[in-house]
Scaffold this active site. Structure first.
Site, PDB file in Angstrom:
ATOM      1  CD  GLU A  44      -2.678   1.380   2.461  1.00  0.00           C
ATOM      2  OE1 GLU A  44      -3.715   2.064   2.420  1.00  0.00           O
ATOM      3  OE2 GLU A  44      -2.260   0.837   3.514  1.00  0.00           O
ATOM      4  CG  ASP A 118      -2.334  15.554  -1.537  1.00  0.00           C
ATOM      5  OD1 ASP A 118      -3.114  16.186  -2.286  1.00  0.00           O
ATOM      6  OD2 ASP A 118      -1.637  16.116  -0.671  1.00  0.00           O
ATOM      7  CE  LYS A 122      -3.401  25.672  -5.983  1.00  0.00           C
ATOM      8  NZ  LYS A 122      -2.522  26.661  -5.287  1.00  0.00           N
ATOM      9  CG  ASP A 154     -12.728  11.831  -0.485  1.00  0.00           C
ATOM     10  OD1 ASP A 154     -11.516  11.544  -0.559  1.00  0.00           O
ATOM     11  OD2 ASP A 154     -13.122  12.978  -0.210  1.00  0.00           O
ATOM     12  CB  THR A 191      -8.631   4.205   4.769  1.00  0.00           C
ATOM     13  OG1 THR A 191      -9.463   5.289   4.316  1.00  0.00           O
ATOM     14  CG2 THR A 191      -8.285   3.311   3.586  1.00  0.00           C
ATOM     15  CD  GLU A 192      -6.688   5.107   9.648  1.00  0.00           C
ATOM     16  OE1 GLU A 192      -5.958   4.459  10.423  1.00  0.00           O
ATOM     17  OE2 GLU A 192      -6.519   5.118   8.404  1.00  0.00           O
ATOM     18  CE1 TYR A 193      -8.090  12.348   5.687  1.00  0.00           C
ATOM     19  CE2 TYR A 193      -6.351  10.930   4.852  1.00  0.00           C
ATOM     20  CZ  TYR A 193      -6.760  12.127   5.400  1.00  0.00           C
ATOM     21  OH  TYR A 193      -5.836  13.109   5.665  1.00  0.00           O
ATOM     22  CD  GLU A 194     -13.524   2.881   2.462  1.00  0.00           C
ATOM     23  OE1 GLU A 194     -14.402   2.182   1.919  1.00  0.00           O
ATOM     24  OE2 GLU A 194     -12.326   2.530   2.558  1.00  0.00           O
TER      25      GLU A 194
END
Length: 212
Positions: A44, A118, A122, A154, A191-194
């Protein structure tokens, strides 16, 4: 994401050489020796605090996993989980994901995971996106023939960009989810973000692609 500095982080790393490396060049082509048993190796790239890869290692003892993370304070969170779990099929590598061919031999990796990378929205930062062709070249170099890349995010813009980037690179898109949590997909490890974004009702995008 900026994480708080953890006191004694480097000491914890230095005291846990059986689980974590700050330079993997000496193990290029020999990663199986770091695990209890020889199994296919999945990596990962950008493991964050490690909820995903620790969960995968627990759920799939027949696979060896390597968490790759650049931020010291993030990988310490993974190491703390590993020191508690002592999973024989999990290793940690504190390095830059752009240099993976310095740490892994050609054909050493069976699968690559990219989770909530990330987005670098830009245009001038396009080459920093982990699904840019420059990164794909590195993944393909260390991957076995027909190895897979699994990607979750996301961020709709990054997902659309990644679909195009992988297709243009010549990869085969096998499966695509535009709303993973509203599908019949089984065995998803979040994941934590998910967890955070799905609780807000945001769709989670996912794809599986294969190197040809």
């Amino acid at each position: 994401m900026r994480l708080r500095n953890k006191p004694g982080a480097l000491d914890t790393i230095k005291n846990s050489p059986q689980y974590i490396l700050m330079d993997g060049t000496d193990w290029k082509g020999k990663w199986q020796q770091r695990f209890e048993k020889p199994h296919p190796i999945h990596i990962e790239v950008g493991s964050g605090k490690g909820q995903f890869i620790v969960g995968m290692a627990k759920a799939n003892p027949e696979i060896n996993y390597i968490a790759i993370e650049l931020q010291t304070n993030a990988i310490i969170s993974i190491l703390e989980k590993q020191l508690e779990e002592e999973l024989p099929n999990l290793q940690l590598l504190l390095v830059n994901g752009a240099d993976l061919d310095e740490y892994f031999e050609t054909g050493e990796i069976a699968q690559v995971y990219l989770n909530f990378s990330d987005p670098w929205p830009k245009t001038r930062h396009e080459k920093r996106r982990l699904t840019h062709k420059n990164f794909l070249q590195v993944y393909e170099k260390i991957a076995q023939p027909e190895a897979e890349l699994h990607f979750k995010t996301d961020n709709q813009g990054l997902f659309e960009y990644s679909l195009g980037s992988l297709s243009q690179y010549g990869m085969t898109l096998q499966k695509v989810w535009l709303n993973l949590h509203d599908s019949q997909f089984e065995g998803n490890v979040m994941t934590e973000y998910e967890e955070k974004f799905s609780k807000k009702g945001q769709p989670i995008y996912r794809l599986e692609a294969k190197f040809n």
